[in-house]
Design an enzyme around this catalytic site. Structure first.
Site, short mmCIF file in Angstrom:
data_model
loop_
_atom_site.label_atom_id
_atom_site.label_comp_id
_atom_site.label_asym_id
_atom_site.label_seq_id
_atom_site.Cartn_x
_atom_site.Cartn_y
_atom_site.Cartn_z
N ARG A 35 0.94 -1.22 0.08
CA ARG A 35 -0.18 -0.22 -0.12
C ARG A 35 0.77 1.27 0.08
NH1 ARG A 35 -4.90 -2.19 3.74
NH2 ARG A 35 -6.01 -2.82 2.22
N LYS A 198 -19.91 -16.25 0.88
CA LYS A 198 -21.50 -16.10 1.18
C LYS A 198 -22.36 -15.47 -0.21
CE LYS A 198 -21.39 -15.05 6.04
NZ LYS A 198 -21.11 -13.92 6.79
N GLY A 351 -8.46 -8.35 -1.80
CA GLY A 351 -8.69 -9.40 -0.81
C GLY A 351 -8.32 -10.89 -1.32
N GLY A 374 -13.69 -4.10 -0.10
CA GLY A 374 -14.96 -3.66 0.18
C GLY A 374 -15.27 -2.30 -0.78
P1 AMP Z 1 -15.17 -13.98 0.85
O1 AMP Z 1 -14.76 -13.22 2.18
O2 AMP Z 1 -16.80 -14.16 0.89
O3 AMP Z 1 -14.55 -13.77 -0.40
O4 AMP Z 1 -14.77 -15.41 1.09
C1 AMP Z 1 -13.74 -15.82 1.27
C2 AMP Z 1 -13.71 -17.47 1.99
O5 AMP Z 1 -14.42 -18.34 1.59
C3 AMP Z 1 -12.30 -17.85 2.00
O6 AMP Z 1 -11.58 -18.00 3.40
C4 AMP Z 1 -12.50 -19.23 1.61
O7 AMP Z 1 -11.87 -20.41 2.58
C5 AMP Z 1 -13.98 -19.56 1.92
N1 AMP Z 1 -14.62 -20.57 1.10
C6 AMP Z 1 -14.39 -20.61 -0.33
N2 AMP Z 1 -14.92 -21.92 -0.56
C7 AMP Z 1 -15.33 -22.29 0.34
C8 AMP Z 1 -16.18 -23.59 0.72
N3 AMP Z 1 -16.37 -24.42 -0.52
N4 AMP Z 1 -16.46 -23.82 1.88
C9 AMP Z 1 -16.12 -23.16 2.82
N5 AMP Z 1 -15.47 -22.13 2.83
C10 AMP Z 1 -15.11 -21.59 1.40
#
Ligand code: AMP
Length: 394
Positions: A35, A198, A351, A374
């Site tokens: 950064r 999610k 991220g 974000g």
């Molecule tokens: P996000 O912050 O929504 O982008 O999610 C990222 C996180 O999703 C990472 O830490 C991954 O380990 C988790 N993730 C990705 N695929 C899966 C899965 N199939 N089951 C559980 N966690 C997952």
């Protein structure tokens, strides 16, 4: 269009620049100075054009109180090394004071100073008028180059803009060029790859992208909510049961808008999220009841490669599996590899996807890697970012 650095003459001007120096620090050592490095072009531009520079940033979450562990002093030292010039650290627990104002007044053209962590003052996150006024005092121009915080309206990035002529810096200009450019006038086919944990975090993004993209590839844990919404059993995989209707609705809307939604056709499954877990590959229709999907399988990787083959613009946000654990990281790294070989504009939301690409050593093969997870998500949702909206129009 927002004003940029090119719209101002910086000669003998005092320039207040909001940067994002919120770097990771462990045991008093900066573990990733990316950064700080990203802020250099804007700082150098102003200096080379005859201005003097005072930088401000937050670091961590000190919640409106001084905390020596979150002092920017260490950043000041690293910045000085990177710029190869002295950086005057305006060491004051209250950030701005008469003494600091005096130092700002005495700053000469070509000199650089850094204020203390703006979040040591409670007024920062409240976008307090008095604090904003004090920060802006004694300057001629305000430049915002902190993309990572531009989805927040705080005193140091939005408040100050009310009192000074303003511009976006080179980093924000690049973020806007790529992300807004893709949303407003993409080269087609335009494909989005969305993954991560999610559906609920990405509903706004999917909604906005349905009007813009040609197809959406859904990976990561999000895929199981979509599969379950279609009556497919997904074993112990992560599912948001309260979002099944939303998933169904998205699939229906996509159909109406002629946007193809591509879901994985096989998965790497295991009993638990563990580096020693025993894994198997199963078709999407056959996830055993006692196992959970933790990565996309090889057939899905092949399908995704095929679907991306003639893409001309790709936006990727979110990993394809639990990529933090090597046995579930293959799908994410394969997507990174595929993108690196495309003849397309490739845009990576910050991220996890960005760190997977960095781990694979492919960062310089992408057109743009966003510096704000974000903020880039909110931009993809079509939201107005206050840190950019507040800057003077051309
Ligand atoms: P996000 O912050 O929504 O982008 O999610 C990222 C996180 O999703 C990472 O830490 C991954 O380990 C988790 N993730 C990705 N695929 C899966 C899965 N199939 N089951 C559980 N966690 C997952």
């Amino acid at each position: 269009m927002k004003k940029t650095l090119k719209d101002y003459d910086f000669s003998n001007k005092k320039v207040l620049i909001r940067v994002d120096f919120n770097v990771p620090i462990q045991n008093g050592v900066i573990t990733n100075d990316n950064r700080i490095v990203e802020s250099l072009p804007t700082i150098n531009y102003v200096l080379e054009n005859g201005g003097s520079v005072v930088l401000m940033s937050h670091l961590g979450r000190p919640k409106g109180q001084y905390n020596k562990d979150m002092s920017l002093e260490i950043v000041s030292k690293r910045l000085s090394e990177l710029l190869n010039k002295d950086v005057k650290f305006l060491d004051d627990e209250s950030v701005i004071s008469n003494k600091v104002q005096e130092e700002i007044i005495n700053l000469k053209s070509g000199e650089v100073a850094l204020l203390e962590n703006t979040r040591f003052v409670a007024g920062e996150e409240k976008n307090d008028e008095d604090f904003s006024k004090e920060l802006a005092k004694n300057f001629d121009i305000y430049v915002n180059d902190a993309f990572g915080t531009s989805h927040r309206a705080h005193a140091s990035n939005v408040g100050v803009s009310a009192y000074l002529p303003s511009a976006i810096g080179l980093l924000i200009e690049k973020e806007v060029k790529y992300i807004e450019g893709a949303l407003e006038d993409p080269k087609r086919p335009f494909v989005a790859i969305l993954g991560g944990a999610k559906v609920s975090d990405k509903i706004g993004v999917i909604d906005n992208l349905l009007d813009k993209v040609d197809k959406i590839i859904i990976v990561g844990a999000m895929a199981y909510t979509f599969l379950k919404s279609q009556g497919i059993a997904v074993g112990k995989s992560l599912v948001e049961n309260d979002k099944l209707d939303v998933a169904r609705d998205i699939l229906k809307k996509a159909d109406e808008k002629n946007v193809r939604i591509i879901l994985p056709i096989d998965f790497v499954v295991a009993e638990e999220i563990s580096k020693d877990a025993r894994t198997a590959v199963v078709p999407a229709m056959n996830i055993p009841t006692n196992l959970e999907g933790l990565d996309i399988g090889p057939m899905s990787v092949k399908l995704i490669n095929e679907e991306l083959k003639d893409a001309k613009t790709v936006i990727w946000n979110g990993p394809a599996g639990v990529f933090e654990i090597p046995i579930f990281a293959n799908g994410t790294f394969e997507i990174a590899k595929t993108l690196s070989n495309l003849d397309a504009i490739t845009i990576i939301g910050g991220g996890d996807s960005a760190s997977a690409i960095a781990q694979a050593g492919l960062s310089d093969k992408m057109s743009h890697i966003s510096t704000g997870g974000g903020a880039s998500l909110e931009m993809l949702e079509g939201k107005v970012l206050p840190g950019i909206a507040c800057i003077n129009d051309k």
